[in-house]
Motif scaffolding. Structure first.
Motif, mmCIF file in Angstrom:
data_model
loop_
_atom_site.group_PDB
_atom_site.id
_atom_site.type_symbol
_atom_site.label_atom_id
_atom_site.label_comp_id
_atom_site.label_asym_id
_atom_site.label_seq_id
_atom_site.Cartn_x
_atom_site.Cartn_y
_atom_site.Cartn_z
ATOM 1 N N LEU A 1 0.844 -1.193 0.000
ATOM 2 C CA LEU A 1 0.000 0.000 0.000
ATOM 3 C C LEU A 1 0.880 1.244 0.000
ATOM 4 C CD1 LEU A 1 -2.750 -0.907 2.650
ATOM 5 C CD2 LEU A 1 -2.930 -0.994 0.160
ATOM 6 N N PRO A 2 0.464 2.277 -0.718
ATOM 7 C CA PRO A 2 1.195 3.552 -0.637
ATOM 8 C C PRO A 2 1.157 4.083 0.804
ATOM 9 C CG PRO A 2 -0.360 3.553 -2.477
ATOM 10 C CD PRO A 2 -0.645 2.327 -1.668
ATOM 11 N N PRO A 3 2.125 4.920 1.185
ATOM 12 C CA PRO A 3 2.208 5.383 2.576
ATOM 13 C C PRO A 3 0.918 5.988 3.140
ATOM 14 C CG PRO A 3 4.194 5.960 1.405
ATOM 15 C CD PRO A 3 3.253 5.388 0.383
ATOM 16 N N LEU A 4 0.294 6.916 2.430
ATOM 17 C CA LEU A 4 -0.930 7.524 2.955
ATOM 18 C C LEU A 4 -2.041 6.485 3.070
ATOM 19 C CD1 LEU A 4 -2.555 9.959 3.932
ATOM 20 C CD2 LEU A 4 -3.137 10.410 1.517
ATOM 21 N N THR A 5 -2.159 5.634 2.092
ATOM 22 C CA THR A 5 -3.185 4.587 2.115
ATOM 23 C C THR A 5 -2.980 3.668 3.316
ATOM 24 O OG1 THR A 5 -3.260 4.688 -0.306
ATOM 25 C CG2 THR A 5 -4.291 2.776 0.740
ATOM 26 N N ALA A 6 -1.743 3.299 3.564
ATOM 27 C CA ALA A 6 -1.432 2.445 4.719
ATOM 28 C C ALA A 6 -1.773 3.158 6.028
ATOM 29 C CB ALA A 6 0.049 2.052 4.694
ATOM 30 N N ARG A 7 -1.485 4.426 6.106
ATOM 31 C CA ARG A 7 -1.782 5.193 7.326
ATOM 32 C C ARG A 7 -3.292 5.325 7.534
ATOM 33 N NH1 ARG A 7 0.451 10.501 7.409
ATOM 34 N NH2 ARG A 7 0.457 10.377 9.667
ATOM 35 N N ILE A 8 -4.023 5.574 6.462
ATOM 36 C CA ILE A 8 -5.478 5.676 6.573
ATOM 37 C C ILE A 8 -6.056 4.336 7.012
ATOM 38 C CG2 ILE A 8 -7.619 5.939 5.232
ATOM 39 C CD1 ILE A 8 -6.166 8.150 3.629
#
Length: 160
Positions: free
Chosen positions: A23-30
């Motif tokens: 997952l891209p970083p922002l997607t993983a954080r969300i």
């Protein structure tokens, strides 16, 4: 909620989803926030934009990826126009089902490959190595099937 993003555990879990689920970083954080939040009501798009201080486009793209992979679901509340997002309640089942399908396919392919290799060159893989691997795949698939059955005992029918 912002202090949650600073937790070492939050960062560790986010990194896990980046590395192992690509997952891209922002997607993983969300997604990690949804896991931590774990509420039936969910979070709105605007709340996510505010929490992560990210562009609407970036948050929208992340949500679409998460929905596409069945990691989250969107819900609408009666008499409200806003969409809410929350963790998919059946995610564990869906993940295990995907893993089970891949492992069964892996087993079938290796059985066919083993049969093919028996009739041709035997230098690269010995039959015993195929047998050990195929037996392992059988054991793992049985274990996953049992886990899926056990998980289904803990999910109410209206949550499926």
């Amino acid at each position: 909620m912002r202090q949650l993003l600073a937790l070492d555990l939050f960062k560790e879990i986010s990194e896990h989803y980046e590395v192992y689920y690509k997952l891209p970083p922002l997607t993983a954080r969300i997604y990690t926030l949804f896991i931590f939040n774990n509420c039936k009501d969910g979070l709105t798009f605007d709340e996510l934009v505010e929490i992560f201080q990210a562009s609407k486009s970036s948050v929208s793209t992340s949500l679409n990826v998460l929905i596409e992979h069945n990691y989250i679901e969107q819900i609408k509340k009666e008499n409200e126009r806003k969409r809410y997002f929350r963790s998919n309640r059946n995610l564990f089942l869906k993940r295990l089902d995907d893993v089970l399908k891949r492992l069964k396919n892996e087993k079938e392919i290796n059985i066919k490959l083993k049969e093919y290799r028996q009739s041709t060159c035997r230098d690269l893989f010995k039959q015993e190595a195929f047998d050990v691997y195929i037996d392992h795949l059988s054991d793992v698939t049985q274990s996953i099937e049992k886990t899926i059955q056990n998980l289904k005992l803990h999910i109410k029918p209206n949550e499926e």
